[in-house]
Design an enzyme around this catalytic site. Structure first.
Site, short mmCIF file in Angstrom:
data_model
loop_
_atom_site.label_atom_id
_atom_site.label_comp_id
_atom_site.label_asym_id
_atom_site.label_seq_id
_atom_site.Cartn_x
_atom_site.Cartn_y
_atom_site.Cartn_z
N GLN A 158 3.68 7.43 2.75
CA GLN A 158 3.05 6.48 3.63
C GLN A 158 3.01 5.12 2.94
O GLN A 158 2.58 5.00 1.78
CB GLN A 158 1.63 6.94 3.97
CG GLN A 158 1.58 8.23 4.79
CD GLN A 158 1.81 7.96 6.26
OE1 GLN A 158 0.89 7.64 7.00
NE2 GLN A 158 3.06 8.09 6.70
N TRP A 192 0.83 -1.20 0.00
CA TRP A 192 0.00 0.00 0.00
C TRP A 192 0.87 1.25 0.00
O TRP A 192 1.92 1.29 0.65
CB TRP A 192 -0.89 -0.01 1.24
CG TRP A 192 -1.65 1.26 1.47
CD1 TRP A 192 -1.23 2.36 2.18
CD2 TRP A 192 -2.95 1.60 0.99
NE1 TRP A 192 -2.18 3.34 2.17
CE2 TRP A 192 -3.25 2.90 1.45
CE3 TRP A 192 -3.90 0.91 0.23
CZ2 TRP A 192 -4.47 3.51 1.16
CZ3 TRP A 192 -5.10 1.53 -0.06
CH2 TRP A 192 -5.37 2.82 0.40
N GLU A 206 -7.09 16.66 7.15
CA GLU A 206 -5.76 16.08 7.25
C GLU A 206 -4.79 16.77 6.30
O GLU A 206 -5.19 17.39 5.31
CB GLU A 206 -5.81 14.59 6.93
CG GLU A 206 -6.63 13.78 7.92
CD GLU A 206 -6.62 12.30 7.60
OE1 GLU A 206 -6.54 11.97 6.40
OE2 GLU A 206 -6.69 11.49 8.53
N SER A 255 1.46 10.81 8.63
CA SER A 255 2.02 11.82 7.73
C SER A 255 2.62 13.00 8.49
O SER A 255 2.39 13.20 9.68
CB SER A 255 0.96 12.31 6.76
OG SER A 255 0.63 11.33 5.83
N TRP A 260 -5.30 -0.06 3.43
CA TRP A 260 -4.85 0.80 4.53
C TRP A 260 -5.01 0.07 5.85
O TRP A 260 -6.00 -0.63 6.10
CB TRP A 260 -5.65 2.11 4.56
CG TRP A 260 -5.08 3.10 5.52
CD1 TRP A 260 -4.24 4.13 5.21
CD2 TRP A 260 -5.30 3.17 6.93
NE1 TRP A 260 -3.91 4.82 6.37
CE2 TRP A 260 -4.54 4.25 7.43
CE3 TRP A 260 -6.05 2.40 7.83
CZ2 TRP A 260 -4.52 4.61 8.78
CZ3 TRP A 260 -6.02 2.74 9.19
CH2 TRP A 260 -5.27 3.84 9.64
N ASN A 277 0.31 5.74 0.06
CA ASN A 277 -0.50 6.96 -0.02
C ASN A 277 0.32 8.11 0.55
O ASN A 277 1.45 7.91 1.01
CB ASN A 277 -1.84 6.81 0.74
CG ASN A 277 -1.68 6.63 2.23
OD1 ASN A 277 -1.28 5.56 2.68
ND2 ASN A 277 -2.01 7.66 3.00
N ASP A 278 -0.22 9.29 0.52
CA ASP A 278 0.38 10.49 1.12
C ASP A 278 1.88 10.65 0.85
O ASP A 278 2.72 10.29 1.66
CB ASP A 278 0.19 10.49 2.64
CG ASP A 278 -1.22 10.82 3.05
OD1 ASP A 278 -2.11 10.70 2.20
OD2 ASP A 278 -1.43 11.16 4.22
N ARG A 330 -3.11 15.99 13.79
CA ARG A 330 -2.05 15.27 13.11
C ARG A 330 -1.54 16.00 11.87
O ARG A 330 -2.09 16.99 11.44
CB ARG A 330 -2.51 13.87 12.73
CG ARG A 330 -3.82 13.77 11.97
CD ARG A 330 -4.21 12.30 11.80
NE ARG A 330 -5.52 12.11 11.22
CZ ARG A 330 -6.64 11.97 11.93
NH1 ARG A 330 -6.61 12.06 13.25
NH2 ARG A 330 -7.80 11.76 11.34
N ASP A 331 -0.46 15.45 11.31
CA ASP A 331 0.11 15.86 10.03
C ASP A 331 0.71 17.27 10.07
O ASP A 331 0.26 18.19 9.39
CB ASP A 331 -0.94 15.79 8.91
CG ASP A 331 -1.68 14.47 8.86
OD1 ASP A 331 -1.11 13.47 9.32
OD2 ASP A 331 -2.83 14.43 8.36
#
Length: 304
Positions: A37, A18, A227, A83, A45, A20-21, A164-165
Site C-alpha cells: 500500500q 507513505w 483487517e 489491501s 495515510w 503500509n501493508d 475487505r482485504d
C-alpha cells in the site's frame, strides 16, 4: 540524514511517500514480487492508495517498478486500491485480488448498495481483481484491472463493520472439493471483529463465489474490524505434546484490528486452532481471538 540505526539493513521501501501493508508476495519466472500500500505524494495515510510494486531475484537487491494498480477516479476503486493478496490461477495466470473503495461523496460512486448490504461507512467496498497485460513478462510491469467485481456485495443483513482485504487460504484440491478458500476481513456491530470465509471454483467467475460462514468472531475487546486476515500452518515445536496437548500441526490466524472511531489505531490479532480439535479447520468457527498489542497495520501473504 537522521538516525537510521533502527532501520533494517535489508528492506523494501518506496523512494518517497507513505507505505503500509505488504501485499501478495509471490515468485514468478525467477522473480520475487512484492506489492505494498503506497501514497506516492503524501506522508500520512489517506484515500487514493495504490499498489506499489518491487521485484528481486535474491530478496536482497530490489528494483522499483511502476505502481501495479491505481485508482482511476471512477468506477469501483475510484478512491483507493485497498489491501488484498496475490495468487497464481490454475491456468498459470498471476492475479491480484484487492478491495476497491469509493467515497460516498464522490459523484462517480454510484450505484449505492441495496439497504440490506449497505455497511453505512463513509466509503463503499467492492472485491476486484487484476491480471498482467503480458503474462510472458517476468517482471509483470503492466496490470489490467477488471472493472466488474468478483464479489459485488457483502452478505446481507449481518450488520457488518467492514468487508475487505481478501486472502487466499487454499488452492483447489481433493481435500477441499476443488475449490479456492478465501478469507475476508470484517466485523459485526456491537459484537467485535470477524473473519468471513468464501469458496469458489473459479477466482475470476463472479457467479461461482459463495459465502461460507464465519471463521471466528471477536469479543469486542479486540477491535471493531479485523483487517488483512491470514492463516499460516506451523510445524510442531519440541515439547508440543506437553504444551499444546497434541502433536498435530497448529494453524495460526493473524489479522489487523481497526477501530472505526480511531482510524489510525491498530494491532495484530491472533487465533490459534489445532487441526485435531476441529475436523475441518477451514470451516466456520465461532471463537474469541487473543490480542497482541503491537502498533502495526495488517499484512497479507501468498499461499502456493
Amino acid at each position: 540524514m537522521g538516525d537510521t540505526s533502527d532501520k533494517p539493513i535489508f528492506h523494501v521501501a518506496p523512494l518517497k511517500g507513505w507505505v503500509n501493508d505488504p501485499n501478495g508476495p509471490f515468485m514468478y519466472q525467477g522473480q520475487y514480487h512484492l506489492f505494498y500500500q503506497h501514497l506516492p505524494n503524501g506522508c500520512e495515510w489517506a484515500f487514493n492508495l495504490v499498489w506499489g510494486h518491487s521485484v528481486s531475484s535474491d530478496l536482497i537487491h530490489w528494483e522499483h517498478l511502476p505502481d501495479a494498480i491505481v485508482p482511476d477516479g471512477s468506477g469501483l476503486d475510484a478512491d483507493g486500491c485497498f489491501s488484498g493478496c496475490a495468487a497464481i490461477d490454475t491456468d498459470g495466470t498471476p492475479l491480484i485480488l484487492y478491495t476497491g473503495v469509493r467515497l460516498r461523496t464522490n459523484p462517480n460512486a454510484a450505484p449505492m448498495p441495496p439497504p440490506e448490504c449497505d455497511l453505512n461507512l463513509p466509503f463503499i467496498e467492492s472485491q476486484l481483481y487484476a491480471t498482467p497485460l503480458e503474462k510472458e513478462d517476468a517482471l509483470l510491469v503492466h496490470w489490467v484491472k477488471e472493472p466488474k467485481p468478483f464479489i459485488a456485495l457483502p452478505p446481507p443483513s449481518m450488520n457488518l463493520t467492514g468487508w475487505r482485504d481478501p486472502f487466499v487460504v487454499e488452492r483447489p484440491c481433493d481435500a477441499n472439493g476443488h475449490e479456492w478458500v478465501v478469507l475476508m476481513g470484517s466485523g459485526i456491530k456491537d459484537v467485535g471483529g470477524a473473519t468471513i470465509v468464501y469458496r469458489t471454483r473459479s477466482l475470476r467467475d463472479a457467479s461461482s463465489w459463495r459465502y461460507d460462514g464465519l471463521l471466528c468472531i471477536g469479543d469486542g475487546e479486540t477491535g471493531k474490524v479485523w483487517e488483512c486476515p491470514l492463516i499460516a500452518q506451523l510445524s510442531p515445536l519440541p515439547m508440543s505434546d506437553e504444551l499444546l496437548g497434541s502433536s498435530h500441526h497448529t494453524r495460526l490466524a493473524l489479522g489487523s484490528r481497526r477501530s472505526l472511531t480511531q482510524f489510525g489505531s491498530g494491532g495484530i490479532q491472533y487465533h490459534q486452532q489445532q487441526a485435531e480439535a476441529a475436523k475441518d479447520p477451514r470451516s466456520p468457527k465461532h471463537s474469541g481471538v487473543g490480542g497482541m498489542p503491537v502498533e502495526v497495520d495488517g499484512r497479507s501473504g501468498h499461499i502456493h
